[in-house]
Design an enzyme around this catalytic site. Sequence first.
Site, PDB file in Angstrom:
ATOM      1  N   SER A 144       9.941   3.675   4.282  1.00 51.09           N
ATOM      2  CA  SER A 144       9.849   2.273   4.709  1.00 51.09           C
ATOM      3  C   SER A 144      11.249   1.679   4.578  1.00 51.09           C
ATOM      4  O   SER A 144      12.092   2.221   3.849  1.00 51.09           O
ATOM      5  CB  SER A 144       8.892   1.535   3.756  1.00 51.09           C
ATOM      6  OG  SER A 144       9.005   0.133   3.915  1.00 51.09           O
ATOM      7  N   TYR A 157       5.963  -0.714  -4.821  1.00 49.16           N
ATOM      8  CA  TYR A 157       5.966  -0.133  -3.471  1.00 49.16           C
ATOM      9  C   TYR A 157       7.384   0.295  -3.096  1.00 49.16           C
ATOM     10  O   TYR A 157       7.594   1.407  -2.591  1.00 49.16           O
ATOM     11  CB  TYR A 157       5.414  -1.156  -2.475  1.00 49.16           C
ATOM     12  CG  TYR A 157       5.341  -0.666  -1.052  1.00 49.16           C
ATOM     13  CD1 TYR A 157       4.338   0.204  -0.634  1.00 49.16           C
ATOM     14  CD2 TYR A 157       6.281  -1.080  -0.096  1.00 49.16           C
ATOM     15  CE1 TYR A 157       4.270   0.651   0.682  1.00 49.16           C
ATOM     16  CE2 TYR A 157       6.220  -0.637   1.218  1.00 49.16           C
ATOM     17  CZ  TYR A 157       5.210   0.221   1.605  1.00 49.16           C
ATOM     18  OH  TYR A 157       5.156   0.665   2.909  1.00 49.16           O
TER      19      TYR A 157
HETATM   20  P1  NAD Z   1      -2.905   1.971   7.361  1.00 43.86           P
HETATM   21  O1  NAD Z   1      -3.529   1.388   6.147  1.00 43.86           O
HETATM   22  O2  NAD Z   1      -3.430   1.594   8.702  1.00 43.86           O
HETATM   23  O3  NAD Z   1      -2.900   3.573   7.254  1.00 43.86           O
HETATM   24  C1  NAD Z   1      -2.774   4.258   6.053  1.00 43.86           C
HETATM   25  C2  NAD Z   1      -3.818   5.350   6.009  1.00 43.86           C
HETATM   26  O4  NAD Z   1      -3.639   6.090   4.796  1.00 43.86           O
HETATM   27  C3  NAD Z   1      -5.250   4.797   6.013  1.00 43.86           C
HETATM   28  O5  NAD Z   1      -6.000   5.371   7.057  1.00 43.86           O
HETATM   29  C4  NAD Z   1      -5.779   5.193   4.641  1.00 43.86           C
HETATM   30  O6  NAD Z   1      -7.177   5.501   4.633  1.00 43.86           O
HETATM   31  C5  NAD Z   1      -4.927   6.417   4.305  1.00 43.86           C
HETATM   32  N1  NAD Z   1      -4.898   6.700   2.886  1.00 43.86           N
HETATM   33  C6  NAD Z   1      -4.773   5.817   1.854  1.00 43.86           C
HETATM   34  N2  NAD Z   1      -4.849   6.472   0.683  1.00 43.86           N
HETATM   35  C7  NAD Z   1      -5.022   7.794   0.968  1.00 43.86           C
HETATM   36  C8  NAD Z   1      -5.147   8.957   0.176  1.00 43.86           C
HETATM   37  N3  NAD Z   1      -5.156   8.912  -1.154  1.00 43.86           N
HETATM   38  N4  NAD Z   1      -5.298  10.152   0.807  1.00 43.86           N
HETATM   39  C9  NAD Z   1      -5.307  10.227   2.159  1.00 43.86           C
HETATM   40  N5  NAD Z   1      -5.198   9.143   2.972  1.00 43.86           N
HETATM   41  C10 NAD Z   1      -5.049   7.929   2.368  1.00 43.86           C
HETATM   42  O7  NAD Z   1      -1.380   1.592   7.270  1.00 43.86           O
HETATM   43  P2  NAD Z   1      -0.117   1.927   8.183  1.00 43.86           P
HETATM   44  O8  NAD Z   1       0.593   0.661   8.344  1.00 43.86           O
HETATM   45  O9  NAD Z   1      -0.445   2.745   9.381  1.00 43.86           O
HETATM   46  O10 NAD Z   1       0.718   2.795   7.127  1.00 43.86           O
HETATM   47  C11 NAD Z   1       1.087   4.139   7.308  1.00 43.86           C
HETATM   48  C12 NAD Z   1       2.306   4.413   6.470  1.00 43.86           C
HETATM   49  O11 NAD Z   1       3.376   3.589   6.938  1.00 43.86           O
HETATM   50  C13 NAD Z   1       2.158   4.108   4.976  1.00 43.86           C
HETATM   51  O12 NAD Z   1       2.816   5.127   4.239  1.00 43.86           O
HETATM   52  C14 NAD Z   1       2.871   2.775   4.838  1.00 43.86           C
HETATM   53  O13 NAD Z   1       3.369   2.589   3.529  1.00 43.86           O
HETATM   54  C15 NAD Z   1       3.984   2.938   5.850  1.00 43.86           C
HETATM   55  N6  NAD Z   1       4.601   1.713   6.331  1.00 43.86           N
HETATM   56  C16 NAD Z   1       3.872   0.790   7.027  1.00 43.86           C
HETATM   57  C17 NAD Z   1       4.506  -0.363   7.496  1.00 43.86           C
HETATM   58  C18 NAD Z   1       3.742  -1.403   8.274  1.00 43.86           C
HETATM   59  O14 NAD Z   1       4.286  -2.503   8.497  1.00 43.86           O
HETATM   60  N7  NAD Z   1       2.527  -1.144   8.722  1.00 43.86           N
HETATM   61  C19 NAD Z   1       5.863  -0.563   7.243  1.00 43.86           C
HETATM   62  C20 NAD Z   1       6.583   0.407   6.535  1.00 43.86           C
HETATM   63  C21 NAD Z   1       5.937   1.553   6.085  1.00 43.86           C
END
Ligand code: NAD
Length: 253
Positions: A144, A157
């Site tokens: 991130s 985080y």
């Molecule tokens: P999201 O919540 O839509 O997707 C995350 C997925 O991870 C979910 O489907 C959830 O069920 C799964 N998950 C959670 N705990 C788990 C576990 N223990 N084992 C297996 N699966 C698990 O969120 P997203 O925004 O698509 O995030 C995806 C990645 O991107 C994450 O690592 C998040 O930190 C990172 N991220 C997101 C953003 C943003 O703005 N959305 C920005 C920077 C980084």
Amino acid sequence: MSQLLSGQVALVTGAAAGIGRATAQAFAREGIKVVVSDVDAQGGEATVELIRAAGGEATFIRCDVTRDAEVQALVAGTVAAYGRLDYAFNNAGIEIEQGKLADGQESEFDAIIGVNVKGVWLCMKHQIPVMLAQGGGAIVNTASVAGLGAAPKMSIYAASKHAVIGLTKSAAIEYAKKKVRINAVCPAVIDTDMFRRAYEVDPKKAEFAAAMHPVGRVGKVEEIASAVLYLCSDNAGFTTGIALPVDGGATAI
Ligand code: NAD
């Protein structure tokens, strides 16, 4: 032109929604067989249905990335289903707003570090031997922009995503001569269901989020997916150990 080879095999964690789902779909559009994994079986199966409806090939394997035995079974299940593992997108992650550092709870620390750090470590630990045995592969981990700088009220985080970059760079060096490339992608704010739910409540926050990015908007899940496919492809054949911001200019300020 992604230069991914049709018929190869990708594993995507956190693929029940958001960035993971979009990336699983993008791999499938390139003719890659995709193992969709998540703790959320309903969402994971829905991703598989979307891929199949578009003519792609995918299968769901449920896995909690914090559990060694489940990750081991996930990687073994991928090889059992499709015979190999060429690309891994270790993307499962959780985000909890913890307040200022002194207000954080031990349970929040354990949960965030468990999924975001231990999960990525366990995934790589079990994926790398398969890639070494078949002569190469590419791994992308989701960090991130919070892995590149401060994230006020989200210090745990931020620590977890800095750790993802540390794991990525160290492993990249360790396996550089063995044709296993390992990189991280660093999204800024991306328009996911989670983002929409939070900002529907307070539309002003959505305007604030857009203004954080010099391009004047938040990112799209497809924009992260295309960065991941690039890092996996031979176009990025000389690229390993990087943490690539995909952030609308946010980290350039
Ligand atoms: P999201 O919540 O839509 O997707 C995350 C997925 O991870 C979910 O489907 C959830 O069920 C799964 N998950 C959670 N705990 C788990 C576990 N223990 N084992 C297996 N699966 C698990 O969120 P997203 O925004 O698509 O995030 C995806 C990645 O991107 C994450 O690592 C998040 O930190 C990172 N991220 C997101 C953003 C943003 O703005 N959305 C920005 C920077 C980084």
